[in-house]
Design an enzyme around this catalytic site. Structure first.
Site, short mmCIF file in Angstrom:
data_model
loop_
_atom_site.label_atom_id
_atom_site.label_comp_id
_atom_site.label_asym_id
_atom_site.label_seq_id
_atom_site.Cartn_x
_atom_site.Cartn_y
_atom_site.Cartn_z
N ARG A 100 12.07 -8.46 24.73
CA ARG A 100 10.89 -8.30 25.60
C ARG A 100 9.72 -8.05 24.66
NH1 ARG A 100 10.07 -4.99 31.18
NH2 ARG A 100 11.17 -6.87 31.82
N HIS A 127 8.86 -15.06 32.28
CA HIS A 127 9.93 -14.09 32.62
C HIS A 127 11.06 -14.92 33.25
CE1 HIS A 127 11.80 -10.38 33.18
NE2 HIS A 127 11.03 -9.79 34.07
N GLN A 130 14.13 -13.49 35.21
CA GLN A 130 13.66 -12.95 36.50
C GLN A 130 13.62 -14.06 37.54
OE1 GLN A 130 12.20 -9.62 37.46
NE2 GLN A 130 12.59 -10.64 39.40
N ASP A 221 3.50 -9.77 42.63
CA ASP A 221 3.75 -8.97 41.43
C ASP A 221 2.49 -8.15 41.18
OD1 ASP A 221 4.72 -7.96 39.02
OD2 ASP A 221 4.24 -9.76 37.87
N CYS A 260 9.16 -8.78 42.02
CA CYS A 260 10.02 -8.56 40.85
C CYS A 260 10.19 -7.08 40.53
CB CYS A 260 9.48 -9.31 39.64
SG CYS A 260 7.80 -8.80 39.20
N ARG A 288 19.48 -9.35 39.31
CA ARG A 288 19.18 -9.43 37.87
C ARG A 288 20.48 -9.25 37.07
NH1 ARG A 288 14.21 -8.05 36.14
NH2 ARG A 288 14.90 -9.25 34.34
#
Ligand code: CP
Ligand code: NVA
Length: 304
Positions: A100, A127, A130, A221, A260, A288
């Site tokens: 990340r 992402h 995700q 988001d 998310c 996830r």
């Protein structure tokens, strides 16, 4: 060897197979307990995480592998030693690098100089894991996802970019409703649109929120992503017309709402919707884990 850096790496068949494997792993995780027995992965995070870190660590454990967490939030990656030397060291001990990072370029450099797969666990631009969990969740709630329509509302960020990429590959119509100047990355959008055309679906970016009508699913988001220190209050007025609230859900006709997470309740989404009957946000968070298991099983080479 395959990496997951952007989400563009995989074909539609590969996406479908990851979704299918994840569903099988969700049903019977014990059946996959030895899949990566003896393997080890480095988990390198330059930014905070609840879901992504926890689910990657548990996914590795469930597959019989070990995850070594490297806390890079003080900005060490590339500072204490170069990114290529980081990759070369870690490649001698581990079977995969999960990162990340602030800059997509860091992941590209790790992949170019290391000799094990690199998985993007969120960057400034993408992402991708995700988005896989998101489409898995949509599939659970809507049945078939090909030809369905998803409206993404708010900031055209890393999550929006990845929804466009994965949506195009899976044949989902994705429209991003974003204020002017806050749309998704144009080069990513154009590349995804080419793929969408071949797959018989359509991508769009629209500023006018009154056009959020006739969608199967809604997604939002945060209005300010990690790494950007702008206070939410400062952008509130620009983004408020894109807030997912009861009125907007009713106008859209959507049957499912995704986020998310982490959510900023009262900003991009209201409590009523988050906690309401159409919210699938915690299914999405759960998925996830299953997607990470499927991804790791696909990308990581089993030791010995
Ligand atoms: N959705 C997501 O990536 O959450 P975390 O930042 O908590 O990992
Ligand atoms: N766009 C958000 C996603 C968090 C999971 C961010 O980058 O902070």
């Amino acid at each position: 060897m395959q990496h997951l850096l952007t989400g563009f790496e995989f074909s539609q068949d590969e996406y479908l197979s990851i979704l299918e494997t994840a569903a099988a792993m969700k049903k019977d995780p014990a059946a996959f307990a030895d899949t990566l027995k003896g393997s080890a992965c480095a988990i390198m995070f330059e930014k905070p995480s609840l879901r992504t870190r926890t689910t990657f660590e548990i996914a590795l454990y469930r597959l019989g592998a070990h995850g070594v967490y490297l806390d890079l939030q003080s900005g060490d990656l590339g500072k204490r030693e170069s990114i290529p030397d980081y990759a070369r060291n870690l490649s001698r001990w581990t079977d995969c690098l999960i990162g990340r990072v602030f800059s997509q370029h860091t992941l590209e450099e790790l992949a170019a100089t290391g000799s094990v797969p690199v998985i993007n666990a969120l960057s400034d631009l993408y992402h991708p894991a995700q988005a896989m969990a998101d489409y898995m969740t949509l599939k659970e709630h809507l049945g078939e996802i090909k030809g369905k329509s998803l409206a993404y509302l708010g900031d055209g960020n890393n999550v929006a970019n990845s929804l466009l990429v994965a949506g195009a590959i899976l044949g989902v119509n994705v429209t991003c409703f974003c204020p002017l100047g806050h749309g998704p990355e144009i080069q990513i959008f154009n590349r995804a649109q080419e793929i969408a055309k071949k797959n018989g679906c359509h991508l769009d970016v629209v500023a006018d929120p009154s056009r959020i009508v006739g969608f199967d699913a809604l997604y939002t988001d945060t209005w300010v992503s990690m790494g950007d220190n702008t206070p939410l209050e400062k952008v509130k007025q620009i983004f408020l017309p894109y807030q997912i609230n009861d009125t907007l859900v009713a106008q859209s006709g959507a049957k499912v709402v995704l986020h998310c997470l982490p959510a900023h309740r009262g900003y991009e989404i209201t409590d009523e919707v988050m906690d309401g009957p159409l919210s699938a946000v915690f299914d999405e968070a759960e998925n996830r884990l299953h997607i990470h298991m499927a991804l790791l099983a696909k990308l990581v080479h089993k030791r010995g």
